[in-house]
Design an enzyme around this catalytic site. Structure first.
Site, PDB file in Angstrom:
ATOM      1  N   GLU A 101      -2.699   6.699  19.478  1.00 39.14           N
ATOM      2  CA  GLU A 101      -3.409   5.539  18.920  1.00 39.14           C
ATOM      3  C   GLU A 101      -2.697   4.242  19.297  1.00 39.14           C
ATOM      4  O   GLU A 101      -1.514   4.075  19.016  1.00 39.14           O
ATOM      5  CB  GLU A 101      -3.440   5.728  17.398  1.00 39.14           C
ATOM      6  N   ASP A 112     -10.411   1.082   1.432  1.00 36.28           N
ATOM      7  CA  ASP A 112     -10.363   2.537   1.532  1.00 36.28           C
ATOM      8  C   ASP A 112     -11.759   3.098   1.265  1.00 36.28           C
ATOM      9  O   ASP A 112     -12.600   2.426   0.647  1.00 36.28           O
ATOM     10  CB  ASP A 112      -9.379   3.096   0.502  1.00 36.28           C
ATOM     11  N   TYR A 166      -9.917  -5.145   3.928  1.00 34.03           N
ATOM     12  CA  TYR A 166      -9.439  -3.776   4.156  1.00 34.03           C
ATOM     13  C   TYR A 166      -9.929  -2.952   2.975  1.00 34.03           C
ATOM     14  O   TYR A 166      -9.624  -3.278   1.825  1.00 34.03           O
ATOM     15  CB  TYR A 166      -7.907  -3.770   4.203  1.00 34.03           C
ATOM     16  N   ARG A 220       0.832  -1.213   0.000  1.00 33.80           N
ATOM     17  CA  ARG A 220       0.000   0.000   0.000  1.00 33.80           C
ATOM     18  C   ARG A 220       0.867   1.265   0.000  1.00 33.80           C
ATOM     19  O   ARG A 220       0.407   2.328  -0.357  1.00 33.80           O
ATOM     20  CB  ARG A 220      -0.884   0.026   1.257  1.00 33.80           C
ATOM     21  N   ARG A 252       9.745   6.456  -2.986  1.00 34.66           N
ATOM     22  CA  ARG A 252      10.002   7.465  -4.028  1.00 34.66           C
ATOM     23  C   ARG A 252      11.446   7.937  -4.006  1.00 34.66           C
ATOM     24  O   ARG A 252      12.010   8.147  -2.930  1.00 34.66           O
ATOM     25  CB  ARG A 252       9.089   8.674  -3.821  1.00 34.66           C
TER      26      ARG A 252
END
Ligand code: UDP
Length: 381
Positions: A298, A348, A346, A171, A175
């Site tokens: 979290e 989005d 999962y 996911r 770069r």
């Protein structure tokens, strides 16, 4: 036709909207006291800050029709998700990009130099990575893996990365330039007034009857010709084959003055830090000004019977159990299973919406042609 939808998250809300648009009345049930599922936002009474009640949600998509659809219900403000991570008392840029590589190794590499360097330190002998760890070693090499991914992943999933699938890491981009946008998608933004305002509009139709604090049970379900169930599939069948594993999240809220961390999301890669990340909610709506600030630390842990399910674990054991539930579901009449919990995947937000829009079209078509409504609209396995 009497239709019930169980769940007022994106799947349930989009289905209800489309059915109502096509002239059908629908009863939408949700066991919680609010709409929006885990995307729900609320305005904090003390500070006026828009809070993402169940953790950060940033809207991003490449799907033009989903982007157009969602923009009917809210103005979207320009927002780019830029995530930082703290590792060993240093702050780095994510996703791993040229800045991260140069900072971590104390270099001033150009893009090509960085590419050759990462190639030289990564494990090219791994041809087709199957585990998270193999994917990381092939993708960035051991040093970056151990700093940025290993500790975070053990905290997030409670499982060693050599037992997790490679797909989880896939996911994230890698770069060789200074682009630190967490996502590669063409469209990205934040709803100006929060997510709950979107759900209020999606569900704003006289044909939609909301029943909050109300879990649809099998007795009530007999009153309907069809139920679109977006809750956990194992729960619908009273966990006859056992409980599908999820990770749940705990948020520890703190209120501070001013700016706590200078960005919306700060990850913590070290395994010794018990939380995975800190979200500072006012930075999700930088167009608003607030003197105070709210942060959520979290913590991830295994989901128990009374917890809110977040991330499906989907290892071999769970997939086998899911197969049993899917086989059982396929034998049912008058019910369809959809969305993240209904299909144990999962998802989005944009994918959830795209699937719900497409499912609604299929349903309308089936009704008009007097054909059986499918139990699943996607294959959950
Ligand atoms: N991840 C990590 N370190 C980070 C961020 C992510 O190891 O700083 C791993 C972790 O296993 C996570 C996965 O990459 O579950 C996918 O990350 P993403 O940011 O997409 O997670 P989500 O927003 O879905 O929690």
């Amino acid at each position: 036709m009497k239709i019930a939808i169980a769940g007022a998250g994106f799947t349930g809300a989009v289905l209800a909207h489309k059915f109502a648009d096509n002239g059908y009345s629908v009863d939408v049930y949700d066991s919680r006291n609010h709409i929006g599922g885990n995307c729900c936002s609320e305005i904090d009474v003390e500070t006026g800050i828009i809070i993402h009640k169940y953790g950060p949600h940033i809207f991003h998509t490449d799907n033009e029709s989903v982007w157009q659809f969602i923009n009917q219900f809210s103005e979207f403000m320009p927002y780019v998700n830029r995530v930082k991570t703290v590792v060993d008392s240093n702050v780095y840029s994510l996703p791993v990009n040229l800045h991260t590589i140069n900072q971590f190794f104390g270099k001033t590499f150009s893009p090509n130099e960085a590419k050759s360097f990462i190639k030289s330190i990564s494990d090219q002998s791994i041809e087709t990575p199957e585990t998270f760890e193999q994917q990381a070693l092939k993708f960035v090499g051991r040093d970056l893996y151990e700093a940025f991914f290993k500790g975070y992943t053990v905290k997030q999933w409670g499982i060693e990365p050599d037992k997790l699938p490679a797909s989880i890491l896939k996911r994230l981009p890698l770069r060789f330039n200074y682009n630190d946008n967490y996502f590669n998608h063409k469209f990205q933004g934040m709803p100006k007034h929060g997510y709950t305002a979107i759900f209020e509009k999606i569900l704003d139709n006289k044909k939609i009857n909301l029943r909050l604090n109300n879990k649809i049970n099998s007795k009530q379900s007999k009153e309907y010709d069809h139920i679109f169930y977006t809750g956990p599939i194992d729960e619908w069948f009273d966990h006859v084959y056992g409980r599908l594993g999820y990770r749940t999240l705990d948020f520890k809220k703190e209120v501070h003055d001013g700016d706590y961390q200078g960005c919306a999301v700060m990850n913590y890669g070290d395994q010794g830090v018990p939380y995975t990340r800190i979200s500072e909610h006012k930075h999700f709506s930088p167009w608003n000004n607030h003197d105070k600030t709210i942060i959520y630390k979290e913590y991830s842990r295994n989901c128990e019977a009374d917890d809110i399910p977040y991330y499906p674990i989907r290892l071999v054991k769970e997939k086998n159990m899911l197969m049993n539930y899917v086989n059982l579901a396929e034998k049912q009449e008058g019910i369809s299973f959809l969305g993240r919990l209904g299909t144990y995947r999962y998802l989005d937000m944009d994918v959830t919406i795209a699937e719900a829009l497409s499912a609604a079209d299929t349903v309308v078509d089936c009704i008009s042609k007097n054909k059986k409504i499918p139990v699943f609209f996607v294959n959950p396995i």
